[in-house]
Design a protein around this motif. Structure first.
Motif, PDB file in Angstrom:
ATOM      1  N   LYS A 191      52.095  22.154 101.239  1.00  0.00           N
ATOM      2  CA  LYS A 191      51.997  20.687 101.178  1.00  0.00           C
ATOM      3  C   LYS A 191      53.074  20.127 100.246  1.00  0.00           C
ATOM      4  CE  LYS A 191      48.240  20.290 103.731  1.00  0.00           C
ATOM      5  NZ  LYS A 191      48.311  19.766 105.092  1.00  0.00           N
ATOM      6  N   PHE A 192      53.275  20.783  99.096  1.00  0.00           N
ATOM      7  CA  PHE A 192      54.271  20.287  98.138  1.00  0.00           C
ATOM      8  C   PHE A 192      55.686  20.392  98.717  1.00  0.00           C
ATOM      9  CE2 PHE A 192      51.067  21.525  94.682  1.00  0.00           C
ATOM     10  CZ  PHE A 192      50.645  20.221  94.513  1.00  0.00           C
ATOM     11  N   VAL A 193      55.961  21.475  99.427  1.00  0.00           N
ATOM     12  CA  VAL A 193      57.299  21.650 100.013  1.00  0.00           C
ATOM     13  C   VAL A 193      57.521  20.608 101.119  1.00  0.00           C
ATOM     14  CG1 VAL A 193      58.677  23.224 101.440  1.00  0.00           C
ATOM     15  CG2 VAL A 193      57.595  24.054  99.347  1.00  0.00           C
ATOM     16  N   ALA A 194      56.463  20.329 101.875  1.00  0.00           N
ATOM     17  CA  ALA A 194      56.585  19.330 102.943  1.00  0.00           C
ATOM     18  C   ALA A 194      56.826  17.933 102.361  1.00  0.00           C
ATOM     19  CB  ALA A 194      55.332  19.338 103.812  1.00  0.00           C
ATOM     20  N   ALA A 195      56.291  17.686 101.173  1.00  0.00           N
ATOM     21  CA  ALA A 195      56.382  16.340 100.586  1.00  0.00           C
ATOM     22  C   ALA A 195      57.637  16.134  99.745  1.00  0.00           C
ATOM     23  CB  ALA A 195      55.133  16.066  99.740  1.00  0.00           C
ATOM     24  N   ASN A 196      58.402  17.199  99.488  1.00  0.00           N
ATOM     25  CA  ASN A 196      59.595  17.090  98.635  1.00  0.00           C
ATOM     26  C   ASN A 196      60.808  17.692  99.322  1.00  0.00           C
ATOM     27  OD1 ASN A 196      58.676  16.216  95.724  1.00  0.00           O
ATOM     28  ND2 ASN A 196      57.112  17.626  96.487  1.00  0.00           N
ATOM     29  N   GLU A 197      61.924  17.001  99.283  1.00  0.00           N
ATOM     30  CA  GLU A 197      63.177  17.515  99.838  1.00  0.00           C
ATOM     31  C   GLU A 197      63.673  18.701  99.022  1.00  0.00           C
ATOM     32  OE1 GLU A 197      65.590  16.163 102.310  1.00  0.00           O
ATOM     33  OE2 GLU A 197      63.618  15.462 102.998  1.00  0.00           O
ATOM     34  N   GLY A 198      64.326  19.650  99.700  1.00  0.00           N
ATOM     35  CA  GLY A 198      65.102  20.657  98.981  1.00  0.00           C
ATOM     36  C   GLY A 198      64.322  21.809  98.373  1.00  0.00           C
ATOM     37  N   LEU A 199      63.055  21.982  98.784  1.00  0.00           N
ATOM     38  CA  LEU A 199      62.281  23.109  98.258  1.00  0.00           C
ATOM     39  C   LEU A 199      61.912  24.046  99.391  1.00  0.00           C
ATOM     40  CD1 LEU A 199      59.708  21.310  95.896  1.00  0.00           C
ATOM     41  CD2 LEU A 199      61.936  22.285  95.294  1.00  0.00           C
ATOM     42  N   LYS A 200      61.702  25.332  99.044  1.00  0.00           N
ATOM     43  CA  LYS A 200      61.189  26.266 100.057  1.00  0.00           C
ATOM     44  C   LYS A 200      60.265  27.296  99.403  1.00  0.00           C
ATOM     45  CE  LYS A 200      64.840  29.652  99.750  1.00  0.00           C
ATOM     46  NZ  LYS A 200      65.888  30.423 100.379  1.00  0.00           N
ATOM     47  N   ILE A 201      59.526  27.990 100.255  1.00  0.00           N
ATOM     48  CA  ILE A 201      58.602  29.014  99.766  1.00  0.00           C
ATOM     49  C   ILE A 201      59.194  30.379 100.078  1.00  0.00           C
ATOM     50  CG2 ILE A 201      56.278  29.982  99.987  1.00  0.00           C
ATOM     51  CD1 ILE A 201      55.353  27.225 100.955  1.00  0.00           C
ATOM     52  N   LEU A 202      59.203  31.282  99.105  1.00  0.00           N
ATOM     53  CA  LEU A 202      59.700  32.640  99.375  1.00  0.00           C
ATOM     54  C   LEU A 202      58.773  33.337 100.352  1.00  0.00           C
ATOM     55  CD1 LEU A 202      60.687  33.956  95.831  1.00  0.00           C
ATOM     56  CD2 LEU A 202      62.128  32.805  97.533  1.00  0.00           C
ATOM     57  N   GLU A 203      59.372  34.191 101.179  1.00  0.00           N
ATOM     58  CA  GLU A 203      58.542  34.861 102.178  1.00  0.00           C
ATOM     59  C   GLU A 203      57.617  35.904 101.565  1.00  0.00           C
ATOM     60  OE1 GLU A 203      60.883  36.138 105.595  1.00  0.00           O
ATOM     61  OE2 GLU A 203      61.492  34.021 105.722  1.00  0.00           O
TER      62      GLU A 203
END
Ligand code: ARG
Length: 249
Positions: A191-203
């Motif tokens: 949810k946080f990554v979807a709401a903020n530009e330029g972030l990702k989750i490590l696999e």
């Protein structure tokens, strides 16, 4: 006859009043979507936990649930001191917490994930533990992410931990470049990554965990809540609440 009917009505009202005019109090930290967060439009706390808790309370004959928002690290104390009837906050069952509270049957699983800015030099969880690593890692105070990182990174001399009162604050610090990554449960991470530009989750991620409701040890409510929760799991209600919030992506 009229009198009798009136009497019956009055006593029925009194009875249902006693059974339905009450709520149970739930302690949570409502900065943890999709489990608990403030709805932008209504300003109310909504989410998987809020809905399941409401269903449990209604199944037990209460009017519903009253949600008390607090720091995550304050929830167990609030339960132990009786300030709230139970804690429900995407809370992981851990041995240490079991020393102070009882947990119900688990109703969901979670995974600790790592959020990084796109283009970060951290490309897998192992980079956080590599020899000579020195990252600033953000966590939510008192969560399992905090516990793991404190041991694996801080105590191992592989970086520093910044502890925030909630995940949303940690993500703000990440976006502004104050820290290098955030370790947090996977669903809120998405949810946080979807709401903020330029972030990702490590696999790659930390371990898988079980979420459950915590109650004061020896509380009479534990068995009742467990029974209601287990029925809601068995008839598919819990899964449909989870699906409603998680398949939306
Ligand atoms: N699952 C993690 C834990 O139990 C984090 C839960 C945080 N929940 C919240 N509502 N902020 O430690």
């Amino acid at each position: 006859m009229k009198k009798i009917i009136a009497l019956v009505l009055v006593s029925l009202l009194a009875l249902s009043g006693a059974a339905f005019a009450e709520t149970l109090k739930m302690g949570t930290n409502a900065a943890f979507p999709p489990y608990e967060y403030y709805d932008d439009e209504t300003g109310e706390i909504v989410g998987i936990d809020a809905e399941i808790a409401d269903l449990i309370c209604k199944k037990l004959g209460y009017d519903g649930v009253e949600i008390v928002d607090m720091d995550f690290s304050a929830i167990i104390n609030a339960v132990v001191s009786g300030k709230v009837d139970f804690g429900m906050a995407g809370m992981t069952v851990t041995e240490e917490r079991l020393q102070s509270v009882d947990f119900t049957t688990s109703y969901a699983t979670g995974i600790q994930s790592v959020i990084v800015p796109e283009g970060s030099d951290i490309t897998s969880v192992d980079d956080l533990f590599a020899e000579g690593a020195n990252h600033k890692v953000g966590v939510q105070l008192g969560t399992t992410g905090d516990i793991y990182c404190s041991g694996d990174i801080e105590e191992a001399g592989l970086g520093t931990i910044e502890r925030y009162n909630n995940g949303a604050d940690a993500v703000v610090a990440l976006v502004s470049g104050k820290i290098d990554c955030v370790v947090i449960d996977n669903q809120p991470a998405q949810k946080f990554v979807a709401a903020n530009e330029g972030l990702k989750i490590l696999e790659t991620a930390y371990t898988e965990e079980d979420y459950a409701i915590c109650l004061n040890k020896d509380s009479e409510l534990t068995a009742q809540i467990n029974e209601a929760l287990e029925a809601l799991i068995a008839d598919g209600t819990v899964q449909s609440v989870i699906d409603k919030y998680i398949t939306a992506e």
